[in-house]
Enzyme design. Structure first.
Site, short mmCIF file in Angstrom:
data_model
loop_
_atom_site.label_atom_id
_atom_site.label_comp_id
_atom_site.label_asym_id
_atom_site.label_seq_id
_atom_site.Cartn_x
_atom_site.Cartn_y
_atom_site.Cartn_z
N LYS A 12 59.96 20.55 -35.82
CA LYS A 12 59.32 19.39 -35.71
C LYS A 12 58.98 18.73 -36.98
CE LYS A 12 58.06 20.09 -31.20
NZ LYS A 12 58.55 19.05 -30.39
N TYR A 32 59.27 26.82 -35.44
CA TYR A 32 58.75 25.61 -34.49
C TYR A 32 58.37 24.66 -35.76
CZ TYR A 32 55.67 22.96 -31.76
OH TYR A 32 55.04 21.84 -31.06
N ASP A 64 69.27 20.81 -19.40
CA ASP A 64 68.89 21.66 -20.63
C ASP A 64 69.43 21.00 -21.86
OD1 ASP A 64 68.92 23.24 -22.86
OD2 ASP A 64 70.10 24.74 -21.82
N VAL A 65 68.42 20.31 -22.54
CA VAL A 65 68.63 19.27 -23.45
C VAL A 65 69.33 19.90 -24.67
CG1 VAL A 65 66.78 17.88 -22.89
CG2 VAL A 65 66.25 19.60 -24.68
N LEU A 98 52.75 17.64 -21.47
CA LEU A 98 53.08 16.35 -22.10
C LEU A 98 53.77 15.15 -21.26
CD1 LEU A 98 52.38 16.82 -25.63
CD2 LEU A 98 50.66 16.39 -24.19
#
Length: 268
Positions: free
Chosen positions: A155, A151, A57-58, A21
């Site tokens: 989110k 996950y 690398d965030v 994305l």
């Protein structure tokens, strides 16, 4: 591409922009005239146009800060920040079997990375007339369900953070919104497979995709381009009075259950 480029003269950062994305969003921004800085752990194919790649690398705060400062130094400012980078976590057959070994990695990338990117971009935008920040969440953060619980939790956290940041940063004319994709065909489903599922990965993924199709009111498949179009809306001036929103791009999945209509009986 529109006849008049919507993002001409604007500078954007897209994390996780080397593939999936993020790549689609970055490509659309370049096509619409933006100067784009891609931050990712692995470099993808060159975007062309006014773009550059910064290894990032965030989950590392210093690397996020460097990414933002590089955009400002190289292109003279920052108008758009897209916090897209994310990881799926490991799919277990049931939560009772989840060892939570990937918890810190998932939260570090999906939550800390979004918070750091928002903060660092906003520090510049607050002193330079505002801007647009877009965070990528998922319908998994809206709609409860089984599997990949870490996950889903990450989110959901992105959604709450996005709304809270939108309230606080509105004073500086900074808009903060979120996109919640669902049922978009990218590699993230494959990356959640593990153990014996890896041995029959195609069957594993198709089973998930089949369930997604069954749960989706619109029967056409969602695409990366659909997500990029929404990102363009939030990045540009068309959404100048929009902040604190979460837009599902999911073919209606989170709106409610599909109504199964029985075929009419033929008259004898």
């Amino acid at each position: 591409m529109s006849s008049q480029q919507e993002l001409a003269g604007k500078v954007a950062v897209v994390t996780g922009g080397a593939g999936g994305l993020g790549r689609g969003i970055a490509e659309r921004f370049v096509a619409e005239g933006a100067k784009v800085v891609v931050g990712d752990i692995a470099e993808g194919e060159p975007l062309g146009g006014d773009s550059l790649f910064v290894p990032t690398d965030v989950s590392d705060l210093e690397q996020v800060s460097r990414l933002v400062s590089t955009a400002i130094e190289e292109f003279g400012g920052l108008d758009i920040m897209v916090n897209n980078a994310g990881v799926s976590g490991t799919m277990h057959r049931r939560f009772l079997d989840d060892d939570l070994a990937d918890f810190h990695k998932v939260m570090g990338v999906n939550v800390l990375g979004v918070m750091a990117g928002t903060r660092d971009a906003a520090r510049y935008m607050a002193e330079h007339g505002g801007g647009s920040i877009l965070n990528l969440t998922s319908i998994g953060g809206i709609q409860a369900g089984g599997g990949v619980q870490t996950y889903r939790a990450s989110k959901a956290a992105v959604i709450q953070f996005t709304k809270s940041a939108a309230i606080e940063l509105a004073h500086y004319e900074i808009r903060v919104n979120a996109i919640a994709p669902g049922n978009i065909r990218t590699a993230i489903v494959k990356k959640s497979a593990t153990g014996e599922d890896l041995e029959r990965l195609e069957q594993f993924e198709e089973a998930i995709r089949a369930q997604m199709r069954a749960d989706r009111p619109l029967k056409r498949e969602g695409t990366v381009e659909d997500v990029a179009e929404a990102a363009l809306y939030f990045a540009g001036d068309r959404s100048r009075y929009v902040t604190g929103t979460v837009l599902p791009i999911d073919g209606g999945t989170v709106a409610g259950k599909v109504i199964v209509r029985k075929p009419k009986a033929e008259k004898s």
